[in-house]
Design an enzyme around this catalytic site. Sequence first.
Site: not given
Length: 157
Positions: A7, A67, A139
């Site tokens: 991420d 992502e 995160d």
Amino acid sequence: MIILGLDPSLSCTGWGVIRVEGSRISHIANGQVKTDAKAPLPDRLVHLDTVLAAVIADHAPACAAVEEVFVNDNPQSTLKLAHARGVALLACARAGLTVGEYAPRLVKKAVVGTGAAAKEQVQAMLRILLPGAKVTGADAADALAVAICHANHRPKA
């Protein structure tokens, strides 16, 4: 199969490593890479690359998932996110990993069942899907969700 989920963010990139055996998913490790907001951009990117290279070396994933960038209201924030995402993609490519890329809504849908899920819902499902995993922060939780999304959507051999 070991999957690395990422991420990306310039301030704090989350990473998560899972093992997939058939339909079983288990937690291996997770963490966050924080960069110094006062440091020059190139230094922050080098730090991110160095830590991600170490994570890849330590856990030897077979593949990775990152992502996709979402567009913020602030163009500068979007650019900073894109820089960090580029470093994440480069670190994976340098290690010879194939990389799946997933929209945030698809990641949420893969874990929770709806693309409009709140972060708290994602984290609650992670506690169910990865029992006993100690997640180091939001995160890292998002990165584990990206890895699970890849486990569900990757091309099957």
